[in-house]
Design a protein around this motif. Sequence first.
Motif, PDB file in Angstrom:
ATOM      1  N   GLY A   1      38.887  32.621   5.947  1.00 42.32           N
ATOM      2  CA  GLY A   1      37.461  32.710   6.273  1.00 42.32           C
ATOM      3  C   GLY A   1      36.627  32.978   5.037  1.00 42.32           C
ATOM      4  O   GLY A   1      35.585  32.327   4.815  1.00 42.32           O
TER       5      GLY A   1
ATOM      6  N   ALA B   1      36.554  29.903   2.849  1.00 39.34           N
ATOM      7  CA  ALA B   1      35.613  28.908   3.356  1.00 39.34           C
ATOM      8  C   ALA B   1      34.176  29.282   3.018  1.00 39.34           C
ATOM      9  O   ALA B   1      33.365  28.418   2.644  1.00 39.34           O
ATOM     10  CB  ALA B   1      35.774  28.773   4.872  1.00 39.34           C
TER      11      ALA B   1
ATOM     12  N   GLU C   1      38.754  32.259  12.348  1.00 38.42           N
ATOM     13  CA  GLU C   1      38.519  31.143  13.269  1.00 38.42           C
ATOM     14  C   GLU C   1      37.035  31.011  13.619  1.00 38.42           C
ATOM     15  O   GLU C   1      36.524  29.901  13.791  1.00 38.42           O
ATOM     16  CB  GLU C   1      39.348  31.340  14.543  1.00 38.42           C
TER      17      GLU C   1
ATOM     18  N   ARG D   1      35.356  29.186  10.742  1.00 37.71           N
ATOM     19  CA  ARG D   1      35.661  27.744  10.770  1.00 37.71           C
ATOM     20  C   ARG D   1      34.885  27.022  11.861  1.00 37.71           C
ATOM     21  O   ARG D   1      34.384  25.910  11.656  1.00 37.71           O
ATOM     22  CB  ARG D   1      37.170  27.538  10.950  1.00 37.71           C
ATOM     23  N   ASN D   2      34.762  27.646  13.031  1.00 39.74           N
ATOM     24  CA  ASN D   2      34.031  27.015  14.129  1.00 39.74           C
ATOM     25  C   ASN D   2      32.534  26.958  13.865  1.00 39.74           C
ATOM     26  O   ASN D   2      31.871  25.989  14.250  1.00 39.74           O
ATOM     27  CB  ASN D   2      34.317  27.754  15.431  1.00 39.74           C
TER      28      ASN D   2
ATOM     29  N   ASN E   1      32.001  24.176  11.582  1.00 43.51           N
ATOM     30  CA  ASN E   1      32.270  22.919  12.273  1.00 43.51           C
ATOM     31  C   ASN E   1      31.111  22.494  13.176  1.00 43.51           C
ATOM     32  O   ASN E   1      30.956  21.306  13.475  1.00 43.51           O
ATOM     33  CB  ASN E   1      33.539  23.064  13.107  1.00 43.51           C
TER      34      ASN E   1
ATOM     35  N   PRO F   1      35.433  21.585   7.263  1.00 39.69           N
ATOM     36  CA  PRO F   1      35.947  22.768   7.968  1.00 39.69           C
ATOM     37  C   PRO F   1      37.444  22.744   8.213  1.00 39.69           C
ATOM     38  O   PRO F   1      38.090  23.795   8.269  1.00 39.69           O
ATOM     39  CB  PRO F   1      35.169  22.748   9.298  1.00 39.69           C
TER      40      PRO F   1
ATOM     41  N   TYR G   1      40.127  24.892   6.099  1.00 35.62           N
ATOM     42  CA  TYR G   1      40.243  26.358   6.091  1.00 35.62           C
ATOM     43  C   TYR G   1      40.827  26.855   7.410  1.00 35.62           C
ATOM     44  O   TYR G   1      40.182  27.565   8.177  1.00 35.62           O
ATOM     45  CB  TYR G   1      38.871  26.971   5.813  1.00 35.62           C
ATOM     46  N   THR G   2      42.055  26.495   7.650  1.00 34.77           N
ATOM     47  CA  THR G   2      42.708  26.830   8.905  1.00 34.77           C
ATOM     48  C   THR G   2      43.480  28.146   8.801  1.00 34.77           C
ATOM     49  O   THR G   2      43.600  28.743   7.719  1.00 34.77           O
ATOM     50  CB  THR G   2      43.682  25.716   9.315  1.00 34.77           C
TER      51      THR G   2
END
Length: 305
Positions: free
Chosen positions: A38, A41, A97, A100-101, A104, A212, A215-216
Amino acid sequence: MLNFFLLILIYSGIYALMAMGQNIITGYGGMLSLTQAGFFAIGSYVTAILTTQAGWSFWATLPVAFLVSALFGLLIGLPTLRLKGDYLAIATLGFGEIVRNVLNNWDSLTNGPMGIQRIPMPVILGFTINPYKKYAFLVMVIVFVIIAYILFQRLARSRMGRALAAVREDEIAAQSMGINITKYKVYAFILGASVAGIAGSLQATFTLSVTPGTYTFMVSVMVLCMVVLGGMGNFKASILGAFIIQFISYFPQLTGLSSVIPPQFKQILFGLILVVMMIWRPQGILGREATRYRKRAVTPTGGEQ
């Protein structure tokens, strides 16, 4: 082959920065965090947005990426530090997460799943550091790694480093000695987040684009593997672990076996590394670094020499 090896070295350097940040959180603070992706990102997108939309140079975006990542480290650190162990890991994973969302779905700022393209190359003293000509970019990454290593080494020998080590070993004993546990844990989160933000800026200028999907959760797992493999509480080991993990990640492409070895194999391998290291060598390859402090001579009058 040489070009591919340079690519591995560059990514090793970028991930070594994140691993050192993870090491200050997990290796010294004793907190199981899974949120480096995170912060990574955030740093990448700060640089990408400011360079493409505001016309800033890469060097001008670095302090902003540092500060924004540190701010999010503070925001995630304060509410989650009441948690420990698995609960802390789940909470920090959730933050990664969420980041990332948001990236996205915030189309107006981040361009959604399409990401941001055509990020300008960094320029220093009129010289353009072209990521396609990897030698110059590798030198720049190495300089960042050396600076971060020196600063973290000094930090480990400072009052903060000793306080974090005490908190890691026994929180109750540390608190009874007057150590502000919450303060030092938050400091660790801020430092770990800020250096991950710097790594994100380097990532953005190396790939010249951000999306996005990069960056999992697996990025955070990979960084944790680097720290565990090399040795927690040892910044040299974090750098070594970063190189080994990156070499393993690119080994199928390096040997031409990418068509035989499925991409999912890497995820299995990371999990296997964590399990094997925890069972057979929990201290890691190099182990925890013994911190040595300079002894001060005391004169008969009670002063120090």
